[in-house]
Design an enzyme around this catalytic site. Structure first.
Site, short mmCIF file in Angstrom:
data_model
loop_
_atom_site.label_atom_id
_atom_site.label_comp_id
_atom_site.label_asym_id
_atom_site.label_seq_id
_atom_site.Cartn_x
_atom_site.Cartn_y
_atom_site.Cartn_z
CE LYS A 299 5.78 16.48 -43.04
NZ LYS A 299 6.77 15.39 -42.86
N GLY B 144 11.25 22.44 -36.12
CA GLY B 144 12.17 21.98 -37.16
C GLY B 144 13.25 23.02 -37.37
CB THR C 53 11.90 24.12 -42.46
OG1 THR C 53 13.03 23.35 -42.81
CG2 THR C 53 10.65 23.46 -43.01
CB CYS D 192 16.49 21.83 -30.63
SG CYS D 192 15.26 21.47 -29.37
P1 NDP Z 1 13.10 20.20 -40.87
O1 NDP Z 1 12.91 21.66 -40.75
O2 NDP Z 1 13.79 19.69 -42.08
O3 NDP Z 1 11.72 19.42 -40.79
C1 NDP Z 1 10.82 19.50 -39.71
C2 NDP Z 1 9.46 19.02 -40.18
O4 NDP Z 1 8.95 19.93 -41.15
C3 NDP Z 1 9.49 17.66 -40.86
O5 NDP Z 1 8.29 16.97 -40.59
C4 NDP Z 1 9.58 18.06 -42.31
O6 NDP Z 1 9.18 17.03 -43.18
C5 NDP Z 1 8.64 19.24 -42.34
N1 NDP Z 1 8.82 20.15 -43.45
C6 NDP Z 1 9.90 20.35 -44.25
N2 NDP Z 1 9.63 21.28 -45.20
C7 NDP Z 1 8.36 21.70 -45.00
C8 NDP Z 1 7.50 22.64 -45.64
N3 NDP Z 1 7.89 23.35 -46.68
N4 NDP Z 1 6.26 22.81 -45.16
C9 NDP Z 1 5.84 22.11 -44.09
N5 NDP Z 1 6.59 21.18 -43.46
C10 NDP Z 1 7.83 20.98 -43.89
O7 NDP Z 1 13.85 19.76 -39.54
P2 NDP Z 1 14.41 18.34 -39.20
O8 NDP Z 1 13.34 17.32 -39.27
O9 NDP Z 1 15.67 18.14 -39.95
O10 NDP Z 1 14.73 18.53 -37.63
C11 NDP Z 1 15.89 19.09 -37.18
C12 NDP Z 1 15.70 20.56 -36.86
O11 NDP Z 1 14.67 20.71 -35.88
C13 NDP Z 1 16.92 21.19 -36.24
O12 NDP Z 1 17.15 22.44 -36.84
C14 NDP Z 1 16.54 21.36 -34.80
O13 NDP Z 1 17.20 22.40 -34.14
C15 NDP Z 1 15.09 21.63 -34.88
N6 NDP Z 1 14.45 21.37 -33.61
C16 NDP Z 1 14.01 22.41 -32.85
C17 NDP Z 1 13.47 22.20 -31.60
C18 NDP Z 1 12.94 23.32 -30.77
O14 NDP Z 1 12.17 23.05 -29.86
N7 NDP Z 1 13.29 24.56 -31.03
C19 NDP Z 1 13.37 20.84 -31.05
C20 NDP Z 1 13.84 19.81 -31.93
C21 NDP Z 1 14.36 20.08 -33.17
P3 NDP Z 1 10.31 16.06 -43.80
O15 NDP Z 1 10.92 15.34 -42.67
O16 NDP Z 1 9.54 15.18 -44.68
O17 NDP Z 1 11.27 16.94 -44.54
#
Ligand code: NDP
Length: 489
Positions: free
Chosen positions: A173, A226, A230, A282
């Site tokens: 997803k 993410g 989350t 990130c």
């Molecule tokens: P989120 O945590 O909001 O979402 C990440 C993904 O998880 C999206 O596809 C989201 O769907 C999905 N998601 C949300 N809730 C759930 C759940 N309960 N169960 C399963 N999947 C879920 O992050 P963002 O998309 O806002 O991305 C930004 C974040 O990602 C920042 O905190 C950043 O630091 C982090 N990040 C970390 C990296 C790393 O390598 N450490 C690299 C890049 C980003 P939906 O979009 O529909 O909510």
């Protein structure tokens, strides 16, 4: 443009018939719909994946590698289309998508297409006991890959490629905020000869579609990138089922600058590490810590450079800073502007948290794109590392600035957050480099560079920045289960 799920190599509409709007952040307008998939769509994807696993898991490594390499070539051939799609969906400069996002997506497939041919298992001979142990590494089965919106195809493929190369079938997803390139990938993998059911892409909200993947009892592992909260929720759902988990989470990365650094290189890189992709990486160095003796000079030069950055429509060739990803994200970033404005340093010298906005802190109106989500690159001087702006991940075009007195102070500030993803260090003193790289609490430390990546290296964070490592053989180990066979002869 309407996006569909990709299940069993077929385009499918969501079983519920429900759709979400897809917004172009550069103009703030809806330009298509995406499936609002639920547990029934995830189940359909899972059934396709289970059926495909039987044959995909025993496909020869050469054959899997060949398909991975073909996918990489097809991504390269579609560079312009994919870069335009990524820029439109995310608001990032087209030039950045063309130079970084899409080439890295093809590199991910090419890298793991090669890596799987070199992935060896171990043998242990127990001398004197006529015993030999060998360790097999088996694919897990059906795995879940969930990725964020900031580097959409780049991070989506960073998970999918090793999972497929290792012989797993995938239910994936992408973020519902940026689904377009994942949708286009479906057609590419089909053209490359990936058998039906091996990769299934379901679109929808995290709380419903993402949650259904994490909670599915048949899905053996979750690779998630993410936010930290989350990630905690996903761990709480998956842990009682003993799923394997790889969690790449948030960061609040320090950029530590000593007076003895190569100043010009540091300045160029620091502008980039602060504001590349509108600060929505990130790994961006969002807390800039500067040695006291260099502080005033750095502050003046850096603010001047930041004010010169060209904010504009993502598809304009001169644009360096595009739109942030959504209205909701813009509004969230603006709460930090408000926090800074409500606690100004000059009125509030004795307060614990006092801020001095050196530049930015406002929306930017871009001519012809008045409804787009543009923010000015923002530099805020802070008086404490423990203020909200230094402790919470803002994930936008905002950096904070504060001086440090000496090496011990720099280290205390750098390590003083819940996060531990990356750190950058600027110095030409070798002994200091060795001392600090040893003590910095981060999974990735760059010295006199930033975002300099070799895909063989372990990638991931410590503390609340995540669990596990992606990259190289680490990813192939995550997506396989070791089985030891012991033979006495
Ligand atoms: P989120 O945590 O909001 O979402 C990440 C993904 O998880 C999206 O596809 C989201 O769907 C999905 N998601 C949300 N809730 C759930 C759940 N309960 N169960 C399963 N999947 C879920 O992050 P963002 O998309 O806002 O991305 C930004 C974040 O990602 C920042 O905190 C950043 O630091 C982090 N990040 C970390 C990296 C790393 O390598 N450490 C690299 C890049 C980003 P939906 O979009 O529909 O909510």
């Amino acid at each position: 443009m309407d996006i569909k799920n990709f299940i069993d190599n077929q385009e499918c509409i969501p079983l519920s018939g429900l759709w979400l709007e897809n917004v172009n952040p550069a103009i703030g307008q809806v330009y298509g719909e995406i499936p609002n998939s639920g547990a029934d769509d995830v189940e359909k994807a899972y059934q396709a994946a289970v059926a495909a696993f039987e044959s995909w898991s025993v496909t020869t490594v050469e054959q899997r590698s060949k398909i991975m390499l073909k996918i990489a070539d097809l991504i390269d051939e579609s560079l312009e289309e994919l870069a335009a799609a990524e820029s439109k969906d995310n608001g990032k400069p087209l030039s950045l998508a063309r130079r970084i996002d899409i080439p890295r997506a093809s590199s991910n497939f090419r890298f793991f297409g090669h890596a799987i041919t070199q992935f060896a298992t171990k043998t242990h001979e127990t001398t004197g006991k006529n015993t030999i142990n060998y360790t097999l590494r088996k694919p897990l089965g059906v795995v879940g890959c969930i990725s964020p919106w900031n580097l959409p195809l780049y991070l989506f493929t960073w998970k999918i490629a090793p999972a497929l190369a290792a012989g797993n079938c995938v239910v994936a997803k992408p973020s519902e905020v940026t689904p377009l390139t994942a949708y286009l990938l479906g057609d590419i993998v089909k053209k490359a000869g990936l058998p039906p059911g091996v990769l299934n892409i379901v679109h929808g909200l995290g709380g419903s579609c993402g949650q259904a993947i994490v909670a599915h009892p048949g899905i053996k592992a979750i690779s998630f990138t993410g936010g930290t909260s989350t990630g905690a929720h996903i761990a709480a759902t998956a842990a009682p089922m003993f799923k394997k988990l790889s969690l790449e989470l948030g960061g609040k990365n320090p950029n530590i600058i000593f007076a003895d650094c190569d100043y010009d290189k540091m300045m160029d890189t620091t502008v980039r590490s602060s504001f590349a992709n509108q600060g929505q990486i990130c790994l961006c160095g969002s807390r800039i810590l500067v040695e006291q003796s260099l502080y005033e000079k750095f502050k003046a030069d850096f603010v001047k450079r930041v004010q010169e950055l060209r904010i504009g429509p993502p598809d304009h060739p001169d644009t360096q800073v595009g739109a942030v990803v959504s209205a909701a994200h813009r509004d969230k970033i603006e709460t930090y502007f408000a926090e800074a404005k409500n606690n100004p340093a000059h009125d509030n010298a004795s307060s614990v948290d006092a801020y001095n906005i050196l530049c930015g802190g406002k929306r930017q109106v871009v001519q012809g794109h008045e409804n787009g989500f543009y923010l000015q690159p923002t530099v805020i001087e802070v008086n404490s590392n423990y203020c909200r702006l230094n402790q919470e991940e803002i994930f936008g075009p905002v950096v904070t600035l504060m001086p440090f007195k000496n090496e011990a102070h720099a280290l205390e500030l750098a390590n003083g957050t819940q996060y531990g993803l990356s750190a950058s260090l600027w110095t030409n003193d070798l002994s200091r480099t060795m001392r600090l790289t040893d003590k910095l609490e981060a999974g990735i430390v760059w010295v006199n560079t930033w975002l300099n990546r070799d895909l063989r290296t372990p990638f991931g964070g410590v503390k609340n920045s995540g669990v596990g490592r992606e990259g190289g053989f680490n990813a192939l180990e995550f997506f396989t289960e070791p089985k030891n066979v012991c033979i006495e002869y």
